[in-house]
Write an enzyme that holds these catalytic residues in place. Structure first.
Site, PDB file in Angstrom:
ATOM      1  N   ASP A 187      -4.581  -3.676  -6.482  1.00 22.22           N
ATOM      2  CA  ASP A 187      -4.666  -2.423  -5.747  1.00 22.22           C
ATOM      3  C   ASP A 187      -5.500  -1.430  -6.558  1.00 22.22           C
ATOM      4  O   ASP A 187      -5.255  -1.236  -7.759  1.00 22.22           O
ATOM      5  CB  ASP A 187      -3.263  -1.854  -5.507  1.00 22.22           C
ATOM      6  CG  ASP A 187      -3.275  -0.674  -4.552  1.00 22.22           C
ATOM      7  OD1 ASP A 187      -3.216  -0.929  -3.332  1.00 22.22           O
ATOM      8  OD2 ASP A 187      -3.358   0.472  -5.020  1.00 22.22           O
ATOM      9  N   GLU A 231      -7.100  -0.582   0.291  1.00 20.66           N
ATOM     10  CA  GLU A 231      -7.648  -0.762  -1.053  1.00 20.66           C
ATOM     11  C   GLU A 231      -7.008  -1.943  -1.776  1.00 20.66           C
ATOM     12  O   GLU A 231      -7.094  -2.058  -2.991  1.00 20.66           O
ATOM     13  CB  GLU A 231      -7.455   0.517  -1.872  1.00 20.66           C
ATOM     14  CG  GLU A 231      -6.018   0.847  -2.238  1.00 20.66           C
ATOM     15  CD  GLU A 231      -5.309   1.694  -1.208  1.00 20.66           C
ATOM     16  OE1 GLU A 231      -4.395   2.445  -1.587  1.00 20.66           O
ATOM     17  OE2 GLU A 231      -5.660   1.605  -0.003  1.00 20.66           O
TER      18      GLU A 231
END
Length: 414
Positions: free
Chosen positions: A289, A331
């Site tokens: 992430d 993301e």
């Protein structure tokens, strides 16, 4: 950027071609209204290709075509009329093709030919025939259209070439000693499918055409063949394969980053997990992430956020090309790593983290530091892909809670 010369005395034709070329990225076009101007331009510029009018006021017999070819410039002929004798003469000169000046579609075809030549330069073709004369004939035709051509004088030599190099197309004759063309195709198709390698069979015997197609050839040409038919068949086959590849990419790859999309990633994870269970080989999954991604979007805009995602996807793909890299959403990325145990996977992802954090992303005047947090788990006997995803995700969030910019292996998080 490639540069193309159009030699044409018709103002209307030049306007049409200018408009069509303007719509194509990466092509710069220049115009000459007569042979004299064309010679001067060819003398001082390197042209990728030339579109040449067959009949100019100062070159009524196609002299500009021969001049371009003598300079090593692939020539596409523009003409208002064509007969059999002239077609034979032009093919003998070695032109790429001729285009009848009939309508807008004709000029679109001419511009498409230039784009086709540009793409062909990236493609390798293997010509298989025990006759050196026949190989040279096919090779010459292919090289006119900018293909990279390799030769093999037997099926055995062709198999060696295919094993050591990447080819877009194979053209094979039927009648060869020891192993004929159909038998060669059978062997090739055991290793390479139609989506990876286009195969065209050649023979003077019409009755073998069905055998070629049934055993894996994409198409068949009966010898002797016209150069125009050869080019039409080859170009259509390659264009169809390119279209299929584009459709595959749209269905399987993330539109923004070019890595696997979530659906394809899940399919790959399931396949590799099934293989891992069957073989007893380890399988690891990493979830990553991007740190502070919302802050990047809020402070620098979504375009900057997109650049960050593309940057990380590129680094992951280049550093982990053996493995499956995918974008889970937003993301968040994932990496499927068959054959690695947890410790090996940790070392690999940690190396990528160090590389990413060591090279800031340059966004015009802005230098933006990028980092990620990652969690890694190794598959267990009672796992499903859902439990692996959940475990890796939990470890990733523990890495974020521990301060971000950190890679954790599941055992380390306990």
């Amino acid at each position: 950027m490639i540069k193309v010369l159009v030699v044409e005395d018709s103002v209307t034709v030049c306007k049409v071609l200018f408009h069509l070329f303007q719509q194509e990225a990466g092509i710069e076009v220049e115009f000459a209204k007569d042979f004299k101007t064309a010679k001067a331009l060819m003398g001082k510029n390197d042209y990728f290709a030339a579109l040449c009018d067959r009949c100019l006021p100062d070159a009524p017999n196609g002299e500009v075509i021969e001049w371009a070819l003598a300079k090593g410039i692939p020539a596409i002929v523009l003409t208002a009329r064509m007969d059999e004798d002239e077609r034979t003469r032009l093919q003998g000169l070695g032109v790429v093709d001729y285009v009848l000046k009939e309508n807008r579609f004709s000029y679109q075809y001419a511009v498409g030919l230039v784009k086709r030549l540009q793409r062909n330069g990236d493609y390798r073709v293997l010509v298989v025939d025990d006759s050196q004369v026949a190989r040279k004939q096919v090779k010459d035709l292919l090289e006119r259209h900018q293909f990279q051509v390799a030769e093999a004088d037997s099926a055995e030599a062709a198999m060696i070439q295919l094993a050591t190099g990447e080819f877009k197309l194979m053209i094979t004759d039927y009648e060869m000693p020891v192993i004929n063309g159909v038998e060669l195709i059978c062997k090739v198709r055991e290793q390479v499918d139609r989506d990876e390698l286009i195969i065209v069979g050649l023979s003077g015997r019409e009755e073998v055409s069905a055998r070629f197609i049934k055993y894996g050839a994409n198409d068949f040409l009966r010898k002797p063949f016209f150069a125009e038919e050869f080019y039409c068949r080859i170009n259509n086959l390659i264009q169809a394969q390119e279209l299929n590849q584009k459709l595959w990419q749209r269905a399987h790859l993330d539109y923004l980053t070019g890595v696997a999309n979530r659906r394809y990633l899940m399919t790959q994870l399931q396949d590799h997990w099934s293989q891992s269970v069957a073989s007893g080989q380890p399988l690891c999954l990493a979830m990553l992430d991007v740190d502070m991604f919302k802050q990047v979007n809020d402070q620098h805009g979504h375009q900057a956020g997109d650049r960050v995602l593309q940057f990380l996807a590129r680094e992951l793909s280049q550093s982990l090309e053996r493995f499956v890299v995918g974008r889970v959403g937003g993301e968040e990325f994932a990496v499927v790593m068959p054959g690695l145990n947890g410790e090996q996977a940790w070392r690999l992802i940690e190396a990528v983290r160090r590389k990413v954090t060591g090279q800031p992303l340059q966004l015009e005047a802005l230098s933006l530091g990028v980092s990620f947090s990652a969690g890694i788990c190794q598959g267990r006997g009672d796992d499903t892909i859902d439990t692996m995803l959940r475990r890796a995700d939990e470890v990733m969030y523990q890495a974020k809670e521990a301060g971000r910019n950190l890679v954790l292996l599941e055992e380390e998080s306990v």
